[in-house]
Design a protein around this motif. Structure first.
Motif, PDB file in Angstrom:
ATOM      1  N   GLU A   1       0.795  -1.268  -0.039  1.00 30.31           N
ATOM      2  CA  GLU A   1       0.059  -0.007   0.123  1.00 30.31           C
ATOM      3  C   GLU A   1       0.782   1.317  -0.051  1.00 30.31           C
ATOM      4  O   GLU A   1       0.486   2.148  -0.738  1.00 30.31           O
ATOM      5  N   ASP A   2       1.908   1.200   0.742  1.00 28.84           N
ATOM      6  CA  ASP A   2       2.867   2.333   0.752  1.00 28.84           C
ATOM      7  C   ASP A   2       3.476   2.601  -0.562  1.00 28.84           C
ATOM      8  O   ASP A   2       3.555   3.758  -0.944  1.00 28.84           O
ATOM      9  N   VAL A   3       3.707   1.542  -1.339  1.00 24.18           N
ATOM     10  CA  VAL A   3       4.403   1.865  -2.655  1.00 24.18           C
ATOM     11  C   VAL A   3       3.294   2.565  -3.535  1.00 24.18           C
ATOM     12  O   VAL A   3       3.594   3.669  -4.233  1.00 24.18           O
ATOM     13  N   ALA A   4       1.942   2.046  -3.602  1.00 22.07           N
ATOM     14  CA  ALA A   4       0.991   2.651  -4.078  1.00 22.07           C
ATOM     15  C   ALA A   4       0.716   4.150  -3.968  1.00 22.07           C
ATOM     16  O   ALA A   4       0.543   4.901  -4.631  1.00 22.07           O
TER      17      ALA A   4
ATOM     18  N   GLY B   1     -11.167   1.510  -6.053  1.00 20.78           N
ATOM     19  CA  GLY B   1     -10.701   1.419  -4.567  1.00 20.78           C
ATOM     20  C   GLY B   1      -9.387   1.488  -4.239  1.00 20.78           C
ATOM     21  O   GLY B   1      -8.869   2.225  -3.304  1.00 20.78           O
ATOM     22  N   ALA B   2      -8.212   1.100  -4.903  1.00 20.56           N
ATOM     23  CA  ALA B   2      -7.032   1.000  -5.068  1.00 20.56           C
ATOM     24  C   ALA B   2      -6.536   2.282  -5.116  1.00 20.56           C
ATOM     25  O   ALA B   2      -5.464   2.967  -4.499  1.00 20.56           O
ATOM     26  N   ALA B   3      -6.872   2.921  -6.033  1.00 17.29           N
ATOM     27  CA  ALA B   3      -6.540   4.435  -6.532  1.00 17.29           C
ATOM     28  C   ALA B   3      -7.215   5.223  -5.492  1.00 17.29           C
ATOM     29  O   ALA B   3      -6.236   6.272  -5.122  1.00 17.29           O
ATOM     30  N   ARG B   4      -8.110   5.095  -4.966  1.00 17.31           N
ATOM     31  CA  ARG B   4      -8.575   6.047  -3.812  1.00 17.31           C
ATOM     32  C   ARG B   4      -7.984   5.721  -2.770  1.00 17.31           C
ATOM     33  O   ARG B   4      -7.374   6.893  -1.995  1.00 17.31           O
ATOM     34  N   ALA B   5      -7.535   4.651  -2.345  1.00 18.75           N
ATOM     35  CA  ALA B   5      -6.713   4.445  -1.056  1.00 18.75           C
ATOM     36  C   ALA B   5      -5.258   4.858  -1.182  1.00 18.75           C
ATOM     37  O   ALA B   5      -4.676   5.184  -0.373  1.00 18.75           O
ATOM     38  N   ALA B   6      -4.670   5.228  -2.595  1.00 21.37           N
ATOM     39  CA  ALA B   6      -3.497   5.587  -2.749  1.00 21.37           C
ATOM     40  C   ALA B   6      -3.448   7.143  -2.716  1.00 21.37           C
ATOM     41  O   ALA B   6      -2.329   7.723  -2.669  1.00 21.37           O
TER      42      ALA B   6
END
Length: 514
Positions: free
Chosen positions: A92-95, A145-150
């Protein structure tokens, strides 16, 4: 599809009104020498010149005439499905750091354009990754979801500005598009104003490490510089064999005036159907230019590129009725097996040699990002993104070992199989059957020979052995070029280099011996 006067000439190259710069003669000294004048090279050179360093830019051909001159000019941190991939295969940190760095680079373009007063048709637009297949909706939701979390302003939507329905899309607000060469024209003028120098038609052929380093060109001119930046798309002087971690792809592009009322008001991409990318650009008459990209293929694989253009045109005419092609060209890029671009010190190149490559089709934000990272490293500062893109990274490279092995298998397959095919009975066909505009690989004195018949019926013959690492080239029937399937080098009919990493042209042969 009929060939036109704009065939192969990108809209950006035609409309940028770029200045000309004299080739380098004699010798020169600099604090930093940059090889390549695309968005990576000029962004880095501008950052360094602005910081007070003496900078020399060396371009093998025309200013920004390589990958940057043939891009689609999108400025976005939404890179198809990269965020779900990054958080799954990395963390998640890399994203989050990827999203922050790409977003910062996008805003940096706005800041630089404002500071220098560059009119580069910079327009804010939402970006979309869309799909029409209902089976792909779950993946699109995951990417949203992944883009929003990033950290991106991302959402999953089912309505877009496209003139056809979609099953779903990832939408990110506050993205942009621009005329990339008008932006680089402004950077080039500023580099010169800061005291830097730019030299076109100056191909660097050797790099001697040291302090200072020394570059030698094909004309014998030389540059001594403490720092060297290799901004040549695919890295030349690749002592660490970064090429083993890169895969090549090429995309076809068509453009033409957009019928009124059909502007989709955004930048769009889907991986379905061989990829489709859509955006528009302003025209002088107040209308809009539609730019559509797709039909992705690996260079040198023998793809029927004319058929690819025909499919792309048919798709565009179906969805944008009244569209007519006025320009067509092709773009090339490379991807890294572990997803992240390579930006930083060149492994095995000494402490003062730097590289940037592997932007996977997202080189506009990536190139600006590379300029800020490399300028920081050259100036002795810390990498602002904590080494996220460091070419020497090991952990992620090990995690991508299956992709790395596949890339090397494909290269080895071409090196052996293509050579056997060309030297055996199963060649691509006899020269006598070549029609005007066609090309093939045959034997000439037991050696692979690349033969083209021009529109007047004349034959042209060059060695089919790529001068980079020895793979055999194949013919591109739309662009009429010879392309290497191993590392993407491209050559003209006369064997001249169009795109590296090859540093030497193909050997010219006597077609009379065929």
């Amino acid at each position: 599809m009929n060939r036109s006067s704009n065939d192969g000439l990108s809209y950006w190259m035609q409309t940028a009104d770029l200045p000309s710069f004299a080739p380098l003669t004699g010798s020169a000294q600099a604090d930093a020498a940059v090889i390549g004048s695309g968005i990576v090279g000029l962004s880095t050179a501008w950052e360094l010149a602005r910081a007070g360093l003496r900078v020399v830019v060396l371009e093998a051909d025309r200013l920004a005439g390589g990958v940057t001159g043939h891009t689609t000019g999108k400025l976005t941190a939404l890179h198809t499905a990269v965020y779900d991939t990054l958080r799954t295969e990395h963390s998640e940190d890399v994203a989050r750091r990827y999203a922050a760095s790409q977003s910062a680079s996008l805003r940096h373009v706005f800041d630089v354009a404002a500071e220098l007063g560059i009119d580069c048709e910079l327009e804010e637009r939402p970006a979309y990754t869309y799909g029409r297949d209902p089976d792909g909706v779950a993946a699109l939701r995951a990417e949203a979801g992944a883009a929003r979390a990033a950290g991106l302003n991302a959402s999953f939507v089912t309505a877009t500005g496209l003139p056809f329905p979609v099953a779903g899309a990832v939408k990110v607000e506050d993205q942009a598009q621009f005329h990339p060469l008008k932006y680089l024209r402004g950077l080039a003028a500023s580099i010169v104003a800061f005291g830097g120098s730019i030299h076109e038609h100056t191909r660097v052929t050797t790099l001697d490490h040291g302090d200072p380093c020394r570059l030698t060109t094909d004309s014998g001119a030389a540059v001594s510089a403490r720092h060297i930046v290799v901004a040549t798309h695919h890295p030349v002087f690749d002592h660490a064999l970064l090429a083993a971690r890169l895969t090549q792809h090429r995309d076809l592009v068509i453009a033409g005036p957009l019928p009124a009322g059909l502007d989709p008001q955004g930048v769009y991409i889907t991986e379905e159907g061989g990829k489709r990318s859509v955006r528009t650009a302003p025209l002088d008459d107040g209308g809009r230019l539609l730019i559509v990209t797709g039909e992705a293929f690996a260079p040198g694989e023998g793809e029927d590129t004319e058929a690819g253009y025909a499919r792309l045109q048919a798709w565009t005419e179906q969805h944008f009725p009244g569209f007519t092609v006025t320009h067509r060209w092709a773009a090339q890029d490379n991807s890294v097996t572990d997803t992240l671009p390579l930006i930083g010190r060149l492994p095995g190149g000494g402490k003062n040699v730097y590289v940037a490559t592997g932007f996977a089709g997202w080189g506009m934000t990536g190139g600006v990002l590379a300029g800020t990272i490399l300028a920081s490293l050259v100036s002795g500062e810390e990498d602002p993104w904590g080494g996220l893109y460091d070419p020497a990274r090991l952990g992620s490279a090990l995690r991508s070992a299956p992709e790395l092995l596949k890339a090397q298998w494909d290269t080895g397959k071409h090196f052996v199989k293509d050579r056997l095919d060309a030297l055996g009975d199963g060649t691509d066909g006899p020269v006598g059957s070549l029609r005007p505009g066609e090309g093939t690989v045959v034997r000439l004195g037991g050696k692979p020979c690349a033969v083209h018949r021009d529109d007047r019926g004349g034959l042209h013959a060059v060695s089919a052995v790529c001068t980079h690492l020895g793979c055999l080239v194949a013919f591109n029937n739309a662009e009429r070029t010879w392309e290497c399937p191993c590392h993407g080098s491209r050559f003209g009919i006369d064997g001249g280099i169009l795109q590296g990493p090859a540093l030497e042209p193909l050997e010219q042969l006597d077609p009379g011996e065929l």
